[in-house]
Design a protein around this motif. Structure first.
Motif, PDB file in Angstrom:
ATOM      1  N   ASP A 162      -4.300   7.379   1.205  1.00 24.53           N
ATOM      2  CA  ASP A 162      -3.504   7.392   2.431  1.00 24.53           C
ATOM      3  C   ASP A 162      -2.632   6.140   2.413  1.00 24.53           C
ATOM      4  O   ASP A 162      -3.031   5.064   2.861  1.00 24.53           O
ATOM      5  N   LEU A 163      -1.411   6.280   1.897  1.00 28.66           N
ATOM      6  CA  LEU A 163      -0.578   5.112   1.650  1.00 28.66           C
ATOM      7  C   LEU A 163      -0.035   4.486   2.926  1.00 28.66           C
ATOM      8  O   LEU A 163       0.110   3.263   3.013  1.00 28.66           O
ATOM      9  N   GLU A 164       0.290   5.296   3.920  1.00 29.02           N
ATOM     10  CA  GLU A 164       0.788   4.729   5.175  1.00 29.02           C
ATOM     11  C   GLU A 164      -0.284   3.894   5.856  1.00 29.02           C
ATOM     12  O   GLU A 164      -0.012   2.809   6.380  1.00 29.02           O
ATOM     13  N   LEU A 165      -1.504   4.393   5.851  1.00 31.64           N
ATOM     14  CA  LEU A 165      -2.610   3.629   6.419  1.00 31.64           C
ATOM     15  C   LEU A 165      -2.838   2.352   5.618  1.00 31.64           C
ATOM     16  O   LEU A 165      -3.081   1.277   6.184  1.00 31.64           O
ATOM     17  N   TRP A 166      -2.745   2.459   4.303  1.00 38.33           N
ATOM     18  CA  TRP A 166      -2.931   1.295   3.436  1.00 38.33           C
ATOM     19  C   TRP A 166      -1.890   0.225   3.741  1.00 38.33           C
ATOM     20  O   TRP A 166      -2.212  -0.960   3.855  1.00 38.33           O
ATOM     21  N   LYS A 167      -0.624   0.640   3.884  1.00 39.65           N
ATOM     22  CA  LYS A 167       0.435  -0.325   4.220  1.00 39.65           C
ATOM     23  C   LYS A 167       0.174  -0.974   5.571  1.00 39.65           C
ATOM     24  O   LYS A 167       0.387  -2.178   5.748  1.00 39.65           O
ATOM     25  N   SER A 168      -0.287  -0.179   6.544  1.00 35.58           N
ATOM     26  CA  SER A 168      -0.517  -0.740   7.873  1.00 35.58           C
ATOM     27  C   SER A 168      -1.636  -1.771   7.875  1.00 35.58           C
ATOM     28  O   SER A 168      -1.676  -2.658   8.728  1.00 35.58           O
TER      29      SER A 168
END
Length: 259
Positions: A162-168
């Motif tokens: 989950d890349l968006e979660l990782w970035k956040s």
């Protein structure tokens, strides 16, 4: 070279040293195309494909070959293929096609397609267990979204799915850190018999919430999933994580060989 900490005594240390020499000399292990790598064992009943992590610090992507050799030793009926992911090379001249963009922001559909083609090539007529660690897990999850039944079982360890979660979770990352990569949670769920998600409860690189997010995505789409948050496990493969990882491989092989 041998970074996983499942070794418990001098015998395993010697085995690790011999495997390192084996890889360096390039005998008793065959290069594979189009993705390069190592073949360990020659069993005819089961195929196991392993994809390494990003090794963003410049480390050897096949540094965990001792772990692959341990799997081959435990499962003599299997052939273990340790693949170099697209764009990676090892210290002995093996190199896979594709681009890893300096080992950064590399979870692309193009690389996933290369991995998918290799899974199809290696599968033949035997059941296949696909294993990915860290970035290798993210690329494997993406590859399995491209085509059905690339493997019977998959084991994703410390997955950045989950890349968006990782970035956040990493607000200090430079702007544009992830732009090319595609998140597995945004893609169709794979058609596969079973997926095991493993993550250490002390994983600071790809924390458990990332695996939990992907497990929820898979479950809501009817995929059989086993999420294991390993007590004391880290990201790189300390004894707690590597023991759970090995157990997951043995359990998956048992399910496939006795069905």
């Amino acid at each position: 070279m041998c970074t996983l900490s499942f070794s418990k005594d001098v015998l395993l240390f010697v085995r690790c040293f011999l495997i390192t020499l084996w890889i360096a000399l390039g005998f008793a292990a065959s290069a594979e195309e189009p993705l390069a790598g190592l073949q360990l064992g020659s069993g005819q009943d089961l195929t196991i494909v392993m994809l390494h992590g990003d090794e963003g610090n410049g480390g050897d992507p096949l540094a965990y070959a001792a772990f692959g050799a341990e799997i081959a030793r435990r499962l003599p009926m299997a052939t273990v293929h340790m693949l170099l992911r697209p764009g990676y090379k090892d210290p002995w001249g093996r190199e896979s096609p594709g681009n890893n963009y300096g080992r950064r922001d590399q979870y692309t559909l193009q690389s996933a397609a290369l991995i998918a083609e290799n899974l199809k090539r290696l599968k033949a007529d035997t059941p296949l267990i696909a294993i990915g660690h860290s970035g290798g897990a993210a690329q494997l999850a993406l590859a399995m979204s491209l085509e059905n039944n690339l493997a019977e079982e998959a084991i994703l360890v410390g997955c950045a799915c989950d890349l968006e979660l990782w970035k956040s979770m990493n607000p200090d990352w430079p702007k544009g850190t992830i732009t090319r990569s595609v998140s597995a949670v945004t893609r169709p769920s794979p058609v596969i018999e079973h997926i095991t998600l493993l993550v250490g409860d002390n994983d600071k690189t790809t924390p458990p919430v990332l695996s939990e997010s992907y497990a929820w995505h898979l479950t809501t789409h009817g995929v059989s999933v086993d999420l294991q948050i390993v007590p004391g496990g880290d990201h790189r493969g300390n004894r707690a994580l590597s023991s759970a990882w090995l157990a997951a491989v043995l359990n998956a092989s048992q399910r496939l060989l006795t069905r």
